[in-house]
Motif scaffolding. Sequence first.
Motif, PDB file in Angstrom:
ATOM      1  N   UNK A 502       9.168   2.125   8.221  1.00  0.00           N
ATOM      2  CA  UNK A 502       7.871   1.706   8.759  1.00  0.00           C
ATOM      3  C   UNK A 502       6.721   2.350   7.988  1.00  0.00           C
ATOM      4  N   UNK A 503       6.792   3.658   7.799  1.00  0.00           N
ATOM      5  CA  UNK A 503       5.708   4.366   7.109  1.00  0.00           C
ATOM      6  C   UNK A 503       5.639   3.976   5.629  1.00  0.00           C
ATOM      7  N   UNK A 504       6.772   3.720   5.021  1.00  0.00           N
ATOM      8  CA  UNK A 504       6.769   3.309   3.612  1.00  0.00           C
ATOM      9  C   UNK A 504       6.143   1.924   3.454  1.00  0.00           C
ATOM     10  N   UNK A 505       6.468   1.029   4.346  1.00  0.00           N
ATOM     11  CA  UNK A 505       5.876  -0.317   4.305  1.00  0.00           C
ATOM     12  C   UNK A 505       4.367  -0.245   4.468  1.00  0.00           C
ATOM     13  N   UNK A 506       3.917   0.576   5.408  1.00  0.00           N
ATOM     14  CA  UNK A 506       2.482   0.762   5.646  1.00  0.00           C
ATOM     15  C   UNK A 506       1.809   1.343   4.406  1.00  0.00           C
ATOM     16  N   UNK A 507       2.459   2.325   3.784  1.00  0.00           N
ATOM     17  CA  UNK A 507       1.875   2.984   2.610  1.00  0.00           C
ATOM     18  C   UNK A 507       1.734   2.012   1.449  1.00  0.00           C
ATOM     19  N   UNK A 508       2.748   1.212   1.231  1.00  0.00           N
ATOM     20  CA  UNK A 508       2.673   0.207   0.162  1.00  0.00           C
ATOM     21  C   UNK A 508       1.533  -0.769   0.432  1.00  0.00           C
ATOM     22  N   UNK A 509       1.352  -1.136   1.680  1.00  0.00           N
ATOM     23  CA  UNK A 509       0.303  -2.103   2.043  1.00  0.00           C
ATOM     24  C   UNK A 509      -1.098  -1.510   1.908  1.00  0.00           C
ATOM     25  N   UNK A 510      -1.269  -0.255   2.300  1.00  0.00           N
ATOM     26  CA  UNK A 510      -2.621   0.311   2.417  1.00  0.00           C
ATOM     27  C   UNK A 510      -3.053   1.195   1.244  1.00  0.00           C
ATOM     28  N   UNK A 511      -2.114   1.689   0.452  1.00  0.00           N
ATOM     29  CA  UNK A 511      -2.471   2.671  -0.585  1.00  0.00           C
ATOM     30  C   UNK A 511      -2.199   2.198  -2.017  1.00  0.00           C
ATOM     31  N   UNK A 512      -1.359   1.189  -2.184  1.00  0.00           N
ATOM     32  CA  UNK A 512      -0.913   0.816  -3.527  1.00  0.00           C
ATOM     33  C   UNK A 512      -2.002   0.086  -4.307  1.00  0.00           C
TER      34      UNK A 512
END
Length: 677
Positions: A502-512
């Motif tokens: 969950x946190x990895x998916x969020x990070x890819x969406x918001x920080x990449x």
Amino acid sequence: MIETHKANRLIHSTSPYLLQHAYNPVDWFEWGEEALTKARNENKPILVSIGYSSCHWCHVMEREVFEKENIAQVMNEHLVCIKVDREERPDIDTIYMEAVQAMGINGGWPLNVFLTPDQKPFYGGTYFPPDQWVQVIGGVHKAFTERRGEVDDSANELAKLLADQDTSHYKKAYEFTELATDLDKMFAKLASAFDKNWGGLDKAPKFVMPSVWLWLLRYYHITKNEEALNQLTITLRRIAWGGIYDQIGGGFARYSVDSYWFIPHFEKMLYDNAQLMSLYSEAYALTKEELFKTVVVETFEWLQAEMTHPQGGFYSALDADSEGEEGKFYIWKKDEITEILKEDAALFFDFYNVKDEGNWEHGNNVFIQTQSEEAFIKKHNLTEVTWREKLRGFKDQLLAVRDKRIRPGLDDKIITSWNAMMVCGLLDAYKYIGDERFLNAALKNMKFIESELTEGSVVYRSYKGKRSATTAFLDDYAYLIQACTKLYQATFDEYWLRRAELFATFTVDKFLDEDDGFFYYTNKDNEALIARRKELFDNVIPASNSVMAQNLYHLGSLLDKEHWQQQAEAMTTPLCHIIISEPNYMSNWGIAYMEMKKGLAEVVLVGENNMTLKKEIFQTYQPFVLTLGTKTQSALPLVAGKTAVDNKSTIYVCFKKTCQRPVFSSKEALEQINDLT
């Protein structure tokens, strides 16, 4: 904290550092729209003054400058003054630290930067004594009012430089040769800077740099290069023997001011101790050297005694100072020790190099070991058991006296990334030492993070009495993902693996940044600062991008998400030329590079006895293994379909999408792992 003045706005802060300034006569603001609007409306320059709770010179500048009524009047008249805790707002700190360094000034804290009303820096520095500070404010006011055009031109140019996030000049096409060849080049580069007598890298002051030595552990595991092992063990022994390690209470100070690990800068930071838990645990797994295990256990006991919130969160730091004097809490006069240890004192003095005149300044002693326990025991005709009992008793007696002293200040805010780092350290200790206390502390901490610092996929930066309004940065997400991933492998509770996903998916969406494949430090939905930075280079704390590359590679393996593995490789491969040529600045990237090029074994344990089998496997050092497991069955792609053969707990060792024959003992599994990795 001096309370002779009325409280200012900082009294409502969640930051211990800002609360230390809450009774200054300076009209401080926290960073936010109120201060920025005031600066625009009144057309005043902004002072951003950045520090942290355990910073010695930050305390000095507050005492000498910010507590003075006459100086505060000048500041309030000419400036909009903003206080920032660099640990709560590392995004702001990073931008303005880079700005000061671009001005040709050595960075450090306190960091004091002057901005135009639109947040663009035009002058700055670090610590200023009172008279010089007043002159600086006068000069800033004069320049801002009389030469505004020049100020704006300079600020615009600097802002443009800071906003440049083109990473293409770091990237280079890399043609992979032999892994061993690349690793040997990296080792040769590191070895050229080894201090072969005292350990570490050959310079002073000395920082421990845990990821460099974690890389070296893996290098030795692959190559069996004895020079690497010797340098590693010399370094870890010397650090554990030195004044940088609290010989009485456990835990490590931030760095040594000399090249001998003798006199520390006495502040203790959670993030250093987190990484050193991992380092000494892994070194113990490889060498079985009892000293390394002792360091882990004593550091854990310090963590529990001094750094743990009742609900399980971990505090950030202990000051270097107590009673206004650096190190006072930790140092001893010889007579004090004699009074406590009586006739046994001479034995203690010889072991820790205690002198009549002191081994440090002003007749004080810092405890430092310069000979092995084996040599000391032989010299004094002791048995190992007798000496260990005596030493434990000495430490307990001295600690009981020290605990009555006035303590250093405690920075009791709880930072998500640093807590997740310590969870990783505890889980590495549990993995290789096996003490259930480490796992229990890690679980309790993660439950604290879950209840106080997360809301769905949104994570918050810090907590003190309540969570701060600041949402998490890339390092918070990166280390939280790493902690969840390790916690799954420690417990086989799939909840934690799903949290990591969950946190990895969020990070890819918001920080990449999809254009170059690296992650910004800030969430795209956060307030816009004058620049959006990326962390690429490893330092005392590994770069958040290197941690994310590892996370994506590990989760890609555990969850069979090949696109995440490909993304991790696409981040790492263009940096290979720097990883190989400058491993001291790219050590965690170097670990990621090893994992990707060498490959990771996936060990699946199925059946009632799976946890016992896992513990047996990790009696040896296995840095290139990911573990998955279930007692019955699981829908995880790499576990689905794997069963306990003939109702016996069964181990499946897989590598690069191919599984070996199922086996039933850790010995057989280790043979397969060693053949593959």
